[in-house]
Design a protein around this motif. Sequence first.
Motif, PDB file in Angstrom:
ATOM      1  N   HIS A 176       0.804  -1.222   0.000  1.00  0.00           N
ATOM      2  CA  HIS A 176       0.000   0.000   0.000  1.00  0.00           C
ATOM      3  C   HIS A 176       0.841   1.279   0.000  1.00  0.00           C
ATOM      4  CE1 HIS A 176      -3.164  -2.916   1.199  1.00  0.00           C
ATOM      5  NE2 HIS A 176      -3.882  -2.137   0.421  1.00  0.00           N
ATOM      6  N   HIS A 199      -7.490   1.967   0.038  1.00  0.00           N
ATOM      7  CA  HIS A 199      -7.431   1.283   1.330  1.00  0.00           C
ATOM      8  C   HIS A 199      -6.720   2.201   2.333  1.00  0.00           C
ATOM      9  CE1 HIS A 199      -6.390  -1.740   4.356  1.00  0.00           C
ATOM     10  NE2 HIS A 199      -7.302  -2.510   3.807  1.00  0.00           N
ATOM     11  N   SER A 202      -2.927   2.932   2.768  1.00  0.00           N
ATOM     12  CA  SER A 202      -2.192   3.746   1.801  1.00  0.00           C
ATOM     13  C   SER A 202      -1.664   5.009   2.463  1.00  0.00           C
ATOM     14  CB  SER A 202      -3.105   4.116   0.623  1.00  0.00           C
ATOM     15  OG  SER A 202      -3.619   2.958  -0.008  1.00  0.00           O
ATOM     16  N   THR A 216     -11.138  -3.606   2.272  1.00  0.00           N
ATOM     17  CA  THR A 216     -11.402  -4.277   1.002  1.00  0.00           C
ATOM     18  C   THR A 216     -12.886  -4.578   0.825  1.00  0.00           C
ATOM     19  OG1 THR A 216     -10.656  -6.298   2.126  1.00  0.00           O
ATOM     20  CG2 THR A 216      -9.132  -5.288   0.573  1.00  0.00           C
ATOM     21  N   THR A 235      -5.572  -0.705  -3.937  1.00  0.00           N
ATOM     22  CA  THR A 235      -5.248  -1.756  -2.973  1.00  0.00           C
ATOM     23  C   THR A 235      -4.646  -2.904  -3.771  1.00  0.00           C
ATOM     24  OG1 THR A 235      -6.037  -3.016  -1.060  1.00  0.00           O
ATOM     25  CG2 THR A 235      -7.466  -2.996  -2.990  1.00  0.00           C
TER      26      THR A 235
END
Length: 311
Positions: A176, A199, A202, A216, A235
């Motif tokens: 990420h 996501h 990140s 997710t 993601t």
Amino acid sequence: MYNSEELKDKILKLKKEKNAVILAHYYQEEAIQDIADFVGDSLELSRKASQTDSEIIVFAGVHFMAETAKILNPNKKVLLPDLDAGCSLADACSADEFANFRYQYPDHLAISYINCSAEVKAMSDLICTSANAVKIIQSIPKGQPILFAPDKNLGKYLIRETGRDMLLWEGACMVHEAFSIEKIMEVWKKYPKAKLVAHPESEPHLLKVADFVGSTSAMLKFVQKDDHPSYIIATEAGILHEMQKAVPQKVLIPAPSHENNTCACSECAFMKMNSLENLYQCLKLGAPEITLDPDIQTKALLPIQKMLNIS
């Protein structure tokens, strides 16, 4: 060597013979997702692991996920197709270092992201996933200091979302953190109206420009409910398989990474260590099996059970 369809048939036959269940994370290869009994994120699979009646759990994911299944099912055999399928985030937080971290801040409540080892879980007060982290933190009295491990990016996101000032462990997921905002800008030139879905593991600068941030499972639900025609998905690229099946009419673009890779997207090498072949061998041989120290297993269950109760 069997072909893909032969392997699938053999896996299904063995699974029935051995009363096994196959749990697969969204980041697994497509063939494994298609043959699994349940496909989901960490929270969904944790719940499934705690509810299954099967004698054997085959966890197509990474090591900490299989450990979690074993913690929740101490009397069942839990198998992981490849024991080397680890996690860069879990590896960034060793048990010894975490113990020292906790020792320095004895008044802090320790909330650990589920992406950590069983030993770290055993030293934690609460576990969370990206799907329930906000709810978990909001359940803590406001006067209680919190330390959060091991993902600093998720931690920073949670600080913004909850307004809680948490002490963060300096860990991160290499997948990420691989997304390139410059390359995403190039994708936007081709798809100027595409929404960026990211996501929370990140980096903060990417989350600031995202149209939606979530786990997710939350990302999957968002693209299903939202009426937009195109999305850039930040993601691990494995999610695109289930996502595209759910919304075949929409354009889904994997967020490009810094690496000059052939798919121009971010993949977790650990997740992709599992294959149909080693999944078949795993079921056939009943190994590799996840084993844990009974004391650690007992202690790690408490914060996971607290999480499930709050969730």
